[in-house]
Enzyme design. Structure first.
Site, PDB file in Angstrom:
ATOM      1  N   LYS A  25      48.048  10.878 -12.933  1.00  0.00           N
ATOM      2  CA  LYS A  25      48.063  10.400 -14.320  1.00  0.00           C
ATOM      3  C   LYS A  25      47.445  11.442 -15.236  1.00  0.00           C
ATOM      4  O   LYS A  25      46.390  11.974 -14.943  1.00  0.00           O
ATOM      5  CB  LYS A  25      47.264   9.097 -14.404  1.00  0.00           C
ATOM      6  CG  LYS A  25      47.090   8.567 -15.807  1.00  0.00           C
ATOM      7  CD  LYS A  25      46.627   7.130 -15.817  1.00  0.00           C
ATOM      8  CE  LYS A  25      45.150   7.012 -16.005  1.00  0.00           C
ATOM      9  NZ  LYS A  25      44.701   5.624 -16.101  1.00  0.00           N
ATOM     10  N   ARG A  27      33.435   4.494 -18.635  1.00  0.00           N
ATOM     11  CA  ARG A  27      34.505   5.495 -18.663  1.00  0.00           C
ATOM     12  C   ARG A  27      34.082   6.766 -19.391  1.00  0.00           C
ATOM     13  O   ARG A  27      34.574   7.835 -19.103  1.00  0.00           O
ATOM     14  CB  ARG A  27      35.777   4.896 -19.295  1.00  0.00           C
ATOM     15  CG  ARG A  27      36.511   4.004 -18.315  1.00  0.00           C
ATOM     16  CD  ARG A  27      37.648   3.259 -18.961  1.00  0.00           C
ATOM     17  NE  ARG A  27      37.156   2.225 -19.866  1.00  0.00           N
ATOM     18  CZ  ARG A  27      37.940   1.435 -20.591  1.00  0.00           C
ATOM     19  NH1 ARG A  27      39.252   1.590 -20.535  1.00  0.00           N
ATOM     20  NH2 ARG A  27      37.430   0.507 -21.363  1.00  0.00           N
ATOM     21  N   ASP A  59      46.065   6.658 -10.320  1.00  0.00           N
ATOM     22  CA  ASP A  59      45.406   7.967 -10.364  1.00  0.00           C
ATOM     23  C   ASP A  59      44.458   8.095  -9.181  1.00  0.00           C
ATOM     24  O   ASP A  59      44.239   7.145  -8.427  1.00  0.00           O
ATOM     25  CB  ASP A  59      44.663   8.182 -11.697  1.00  0.00           C
ATOM     26  CG  ASP A  59      43.621   7.108 -11.969  1.00  0.00           C
ATOM     27  OD1 ASP A  59      43.188   6.424 -11.022  1.00  0.00           O
ATOM     28  OD2 ASP A  59      43.246   6.946 -13.144  1.00  0.00           O
TER      29      ASP A  59
HETATM   30  C1  R5P Z   1      41.152   4.779 -16.100  1.00  0.00           C
HETATM   31  O1  R5P Z   1      40.984   5.778 -15.372  1.00  0.00           O
HETATM   32  C2  R5P Z   1      41.111   3.383 -15.569  1.00  0.00           C
HETATM   33  O2  R5P Z   1      41.008   3.363 -14.182  1.00  0.00           O
HETATM   34  C3  R5P Z   1      42.324   2.597 -16.028  1.00  0.00           C
HETATM   35  O3  R5P Z   1      43.490   3.137 -15.435  1.00  0.00           O
HETATM   36  C4  R5P Z   1      42.459   2.645 -17.510  1.00  0.00           C
HETATM   37  O4  R5P Z   1      41.238   2.323 -18.123  1.00  0.00           O
HETATM   38  C5  R5P Z   1      43.555   1.733 -17.988  1.00  0.00           C
HETATM   39  O5  R5P Z   1      43.617   1.856 -19.362  1.00  0.00           O
HETATM   40  P1  R5P Z   1      44.918   1.465 -20.180  1.00  0.00           P
HETATM   41  O6  R5P Z   1      45.258   0.046 -19.818  1.00  0.00           O
HETATM   42  O7  R5P Z   1      44.468   1.606 -21.613  1.00  0.00           O
HETATM   43  O8  R5P Z   1      45.983   2.435 -19.826  1.00  0.00           O
END
Ligand code: R5P
Length: 294
Positions: A193, A93, A170
């Site tokens: 998002k 990420r 997203d």
């Molecule tokens: C981010 O772009 C990923 O695709 C996930 O949506 C994200 O890592 C989810 O993280 P959390 O559960 O902390 O919101």
């Protein structure tokens, strides 16, 4: 071909070995009094292809180093090829230096893997946000194994869906939502998002009629659960009948179980790339198939 399992997901490794119809490599490992790790393979791997399986989560730095020791042990013992399998690969990420002075973690983790004797890698639903192709991250051949078809299959057989509709939280999750929607022969939409902090996520879904639909939220990672909790609450306000979540990697950082439990999501389905209480889909068949097809 032999399977060599790191300590992260031994059951997944065992299942991959049985899908591939090959034996596993045993080894002795221990920590020296000063904390250093020792590894010695106890099976002859000379002239064998060795598939090293390590999911990098929980204590990612230590598991990554264990991977490096295992690959080195196999190479030193004369393996003909070393194939890396990462059911979950952490650090992807941070694929940009968002602020001055930050480390580019995704590149660092890939460089470490490439500095071992690994000739190719298989990674399950890698987080590819700004870099869209896994082969642009790795210089060695890299294969993106998706869990989405298996999860869609699970949803079809177990959730008794009525008027299902798939939503990606997203833009990046659009690739996964489209696969699930195709498999279920239904429509999908992409939400917007914006993340303001680890736990502060705002999500907008405009121009989509959710009223009366069962909604399947599709994403790659649950970490804090903030994304899912937030979007599920919005969907309920918009009249969704029931909200389900299909997510490949259930990391469930501190507080995430509570957060998603209180969010109104009817059921969460993840794979066992990161074993958790919602690991309802075994990833081994998809990985074994990808290795066999290569
Ligand atoms: C981010 O772009 C990923 O695709 C996930 O949506 C994200 O890592 C989810 O993280 P959390 O559960 O902390 O919101």
């Amino acid at each position: 071909m032999l399977v060599l399992s790191g300590s992260s997901v031994p059951k997944v490794a065992q299942n991959i070995a049985s899908e591939l119809g090959c034996e596993s490599v045993d080894y002795n490992t221990r920590k020296f009094p000063d904390g250093e790790r020792y590894v010695r393979l106890t099976k002859n791997v000379k002239d064998e292809k060795v598939v090293v399986i390590q999911s990098i989560f929980g204590d990612p730095d230590s598991l990554l180093f264990e991977y490096a020791l295992l690959t080195d042990a196999a190479w030193g013992a004369g393996a003909s090829e070393i194939i890396g399998v990462f059911p979950y690969l952490a650090y992807l990420r941070q694929d940009e230096r968002f602020n001055q002075g930050e480390a580019l973690s995704s590149k660092v983790v890939v460089d470490i893997i490439q500095s071992t004797h690994t000739s190719k890698v298989f990674v399950v639903d890698p987080h590819l946000h700004r870099v869209h192709d896994i082969n642009r991250l790795f210089n060695i051949p890299a294969f993106n194994v998706t869990a989405m078809f298996q999860m869609a299959e699970y949803a079809k057989s177990n959730l008794e869906l009525r008027d299902p509709m798939v939503i990606a939280p997203d833009e990046e999750a659009g690739q996964w939502a489209s696969k699930v929607a195709n498999a279920l022969e239904t429509k999908y939409a992409i939400a917007k998002k914006v993340r303001f902090g680890d736990l502060d996520v705002r999500i907008d879904i405009e121009g989509v009629d959710i009223q009366g639909h069962d909604v399947l939220l599709v994403d790659d990672i649950i970490s804090t659960g903030g994304t899912l909790a937030n979007i599920s609450q919005s969907l309920e306000k918009m009249g969704a009948k029931r909200v389900f979540a299909l997510v490949t990697h259930g990391l469930f950082a501190t507080g995430a179980y509570e957060r998603v439990k209180n969010s109104g999501i009817k059921e969460i389905i993840t794979t066992d790339t990161v074993p958790n209480k919602y690991s309802l889909v075994s990833i081994a068949p998809s990985i074994a198939k990808a290795i066999q097809n290569d």
